[in-house]
Design a protein around this motif. Sequence first.
Motif, PDB file in Angstrom:
ATOM      1  N   ASN A  61       1.128  -1.531   0.120  1.00 53.81           N
ATOM      2  CA  ASN A  61       0.544  -0.199   0.165  1.00 53.81           C
ATOM      3  C   ASN A  61       0.905   1.391   0.071  1.00 53.81           C
ATOM      4  N   ILE A  62       0.468   1.935  -0.884  1.00 50.53           N
ATOM      5  CA  ILE A  62       1.400   3.585  -1.401  1.00 50.53           C
ATOM      6  C   ILE A  62      -0.071   5.171  -0.901  1.00 50.53           C
ATOM      7  N   ARG A  63       0.456   5.975  -0.018  1.00 49.19           N
ATOM      8  CA  ARG A  63      -0.073   6.606   0.072  1.00 49.19           C
ATOM      9  C   ARG A  63       1.143   8.455  -0.819  1.00 49.19           C
ATOM     10  N   GLU A  64       0.309   9.118  -1.295  1.00 50.35           N
ATOM     11  CA  GLU A  64       0.940  10.256  -2.201  1.00 50.35           C
ATOM     12  C   GLU A  64      -0.197  10.803  -2.473  1.00 50.35           C
ATOM     13  N   GLN A  65       0.886  12.337  -1.981  1.00 49.39           N
ATOM     14  CA  GLN A  65      -0.122  13.453  -2.043  1.00 49.39           C
ATOM     15  C   GLN A  65       0.400  14.715  -3.287  1.00 49.39           C
ATOM     16  N   LEU A  66      -1.118  14.558  -3.414  1.00 47.41           N
ATOM     17  CA  LEU A  66      -0.769  15.893  -5.395  1.00 47.41           C
ATOM     18  C   LEU A  66      -0.471  16.894  -4.955  1.00 47.41           C
ATOM     19  N   VAL A  67       0.938  18.102  -5.303  1.00 44.14           N
ATOM     20  CA  VAL A  67       1.929  19.006  -5.071  1.00 44.14           C
ATOM     21  C   VAL A  67       1.655  19.949  -6.201  1.00 44.14           C
ATOM     22  N   GLY A  68       1.746  19.089  -7.388  1.00 43.70           N
ATOM     23  CA  GLY A  68       1.054  20.404  -8.719  1.00 43.70           C
ATOM     24  C   GLY A  68       0.953  19.569  -9.598  1.00 43.70           C
ATOM     25  N   LEU A  69      -0.044  19.717 -10.619  1.00 43.88           N
ATOM     26  CA  LEU A  69      -0.673  19.825 -11.655  1.00 43.88           C
ATOM     27  C   LEU A  69      -0.945  20.434 -12.360  1.00 43.88           C
ATOM     28  N   SER A  70      -0.698  20.783 -13.841  1.00 39.94           N
ATOM     29  CA  SER A  70      -0.407  22.363 -14.976  1.00 39.94           C
ATOM     30  C   SER A  70      -0.861  20.804 -16.388  1.00 39.94           C
ATOM     31  N   ASP A  71      -2.210  21.878 -16.018  1.00 40.56           N
ATOM     32  CA  ASP A  71      -2.839  21.480 -17.903  1.00 40.56           C
ATOM     33  C   ASP A  71      -2.397  21.813 -18.890  1.00 40.56           C
ATOM     34  N   TYR A  72      -1.854  23.156 -18.236  1.00 37.45           N
ATOM     35  CA  TYR A  72      -0.633  24.315 -19.383  1.00 37.45           C
ATOM     36  C   TYR A  72       0.561  23.482 -19.461  1.00 37.45           C
ATOM     37  N   ASP A  73       1.457  22.824 -18.549  1.00 37.82           N
ATOM     38  CA  ASP A  73       2.946  22.743 -18.708  1.00 37.82           C
ATOM     39  C   ASP A  73       2.741  21.162 -18.991  1.00 37.82           C
ATOM     40  N   LEU A  74       1.864  20.926 -18.844  1.00 39.06           N
ATOM     41  CA  LEU A  74       1.703  19.049 -18.818  1.00 39.06           C
ATOM     42  C   LEU A  74       2.348  18.302 -17.921  1.00 39.06           C
ATOM     43  N   PHE A  75       2.432  18.904 -16.165  1.00 42.97           N
ATOM     44  CA  PHE A  75       2.936  17.767 -15.536  1.00 42.97           C
ATOM     45  C   PHE A  75       2.247  17.984 -14.618  1.00 42.97           C
ATOM     46  N   CYS A  76       2.746  16.759 -13.319  1.00 42.14           N
ATOM     47  CA  CYS A  76       2.018  16.738 -11.911  1.00 42.14           C
ATOM     48  C   CYS A  76       2.951  16.180 -11.353  1.00 42.14           C
ATOM     49  N   SER A  77       2.459  16.851 -10.035  1.00 37.20           N
ATOM     50  CA  SER A  77       4.307  16.610  -8.909  1.00 37.20           C
ATOM     51  C   SER A  77       3.364  15.920  -7.776  1.00 37.20           C
ATOM     52  N   TYR A  78       4.156  14.600  -7.017  1.00 40.30           N
ATOM     53  CA  TYR A  78       3.417  14.202  -5.717  1.00 40.30           C
ATOM     54  C   TYR A  78       4.265  14.477  -4.771  1.00 40.30           C
ATOM     55  N   THR A  79       3.999  13.881  -3.792  1.00 40.61           N
ATOM     56  CA  THR A  79       5.003  13.290  -2.624  1.00 40.61           C
ATOM     57  C   THR A  79       4.156  11.777  -2.091  1.00 40.61           C
ATOM     58  N   MET A  80       5.467  11.250  -1.499  1.00 40.24           N
ATOM     59  CA  MET A  80       4.978  10.460  -1.504  1.00 40.24           C
ATOM     60  C   MET A  80       5.285   9.519   0.570  1.00 40.24           C
ATOM     61  N   LEU A  81       4.103  10.054   0.580  1.00 36.78           N
ATOM     62  CA  LEU A  81       3.823  10.074   2.536  1.00 36.78           C
ATOM     63  C   LEU A  81       3.934   8.911   3.439  1.00 36.78           C
ATOM     64  N   GLU A  82       3.334   7.777   2.629  1.00 41.05           N
ATOM     65  CA  GLU A  82       3.558   5.892   3.835  1.00 41.05           C
ATOM     66  C   GLU A  82       3.789   5.365   2.261  1.00 41.05           C
ATOM     67  N   GLY A  83       4.372   4.573   2.456  1.00 41.20           N
ATOM     68  CA  GLY A  83       4.507   3.015   1.425  1.00 41.20           C
ATOM     69  C   GLY A  83       6.114   2.484   2.008  1.00 41.20           C
ATOM     70  N   PRO A  84       6.271   1.203   1.279  1.00 40.88           N
ATOM     71  CA  PRO A  84       6.988  -0.382   1.797  1.00 40.88           C
ATOM     72  C   PRO A  84       8.505   0.068   1.375  1.00 40.88           C
ATOM     73  N   MET A  85       8.718   0.659   0.818  1.00 36.95           N
ATOM     74  CA  MET A  85      10.152   1.300   0.327  1.00 36.95           C
ATOM     75  C   MET A  85      10.931   2.336   1.927  1.00 36.95           C
ATOM     76  N   PRO A  86      12.361   1.663   1.797  1.00 42.02           N
ATOM     77  CA  PRO A  86      13.127   2.581   2.666  1.00 42.02           C
ATOM     78  C   PRO A  86      13.445   3.918   2.709  1.00 42.02           C
ATOM     79  N   LEU A  87      12.575   4.729   2.235  1.00 47.63           N
ATOM     80  CA  LEU A  87      13.072   6.113   1.460  1.00 47.63           C
ATOM     81  C   LEU A  87      12.192   7.156   2.235  1.00 47.63           C
ATOM     82  N   TRP A  88      12.458   8.631   2.442  1.00 47.57           N
ATOM     83  CA  TRP A  88      12.229   9.519   3.235  1.00 47.57           C
ATOM     84  C   TRP A  88      11.849  10.242   2.163  1.00 47.57           C
ATOM     85  N   ASP A  89      10.844  12.038   2.208  1.00 49.77           N
ATOM     86  CA  ASP A  89      11.600  12.985   1.798  1.00 49.77           C
ATOM     87  C   ASP A  89      11.197  12.870  -0.140  1.00 49.77           C
TER      88      ASP A  89
END
Lengths: 145, 159
Positions: A61-89
């Motif tokens: 299970n993974i939880r990710e939060q949308l932090v940026g979305l642009s229909d003009y520049d065609l990108f989306c940015s997100y951060t991971m809040l929770e997940g099984p992998m040993p990483l942060w930030d």
Amino acid sequence: MARVFVSSVINAASDRVWERVRDFNALPKWHPRIRDSRIEDALPSDKVGCIRNFNLQNGDNIREQLVGLSDYDLFCSYTMLEGPMPLWDYMATLRFTPVTDGARTFAEWSAEFSCDPGDEADLVGGIGTNVFQGGFDALKRHFGG
Amino acid sequence: MYGSNRERYIFVTRVYRSTILEAPIESAWDVLRDFNGHDRWHPAIASSQIERGNPADRVGCIRKFRLADGAELREQLLTPSDMETSFSYCLLDTPIPLLNYVAHVRLIPVTETDWTFWEWESRFDTPKGQQEALADLVGENIYQAGFDAVRAEMGLEAV
């Protein structure tokens, strides 16, 4: 900071590619590693701050939060809040740019995160190959190349 | 900015062109990073030199070049970056009414195939009524023609 960068060329116009991926809750529709997904708190999936809560095919299970979305520049940015992998930030951006020379799309998927140095090579390789390139491969199959 | 001539101008035309070169970014950057190298590959450029004996990768250096039709132009290098494989430049003197012209060239690796994504874009002002023709001139005769020429220079197949 560890960094992952994967890029590809998809044989379809960028508005068509974007239409398929812009929905932050649509991973199960286009990414083969994702089994199901929902947006928490019944927020719209294009509202910055919304959280997608999804399960991989292997049950993680993974939880990710949308932090940026642009229909003009065609990108989306997100951060991971929770997940099984040993990483942060963990912060990632998925971006599409039109290739005007032929109706194609340049696709970039990048991430930065912190982790123990001993885990870095495995994490960078796994995310780059399985998640990012795997997603591009699925888009290329869908759009025929 | 243009005083009483303001109504005669259309502000900020943007031109954007991009392509894929089927070659690694290092070899594409080898060709493109030389600010004085365009007369070797671009069909529109007859000759080019850097003024005052400056190196062609020095911020602020000016290339003075002649088009095949004899017109003379001067352009100034603003931001060369080997790290970002990019540079920006502006037009100083031109017989063509492209005002406040600033252009950006950027290469990004296509990691999947070890190819190169190349984008070339600019913003400029034009006299009223000439916007479309000048945007087309820049986009097709300079940028797209440049893509095709570099592809030929590098021995790559036409798309």
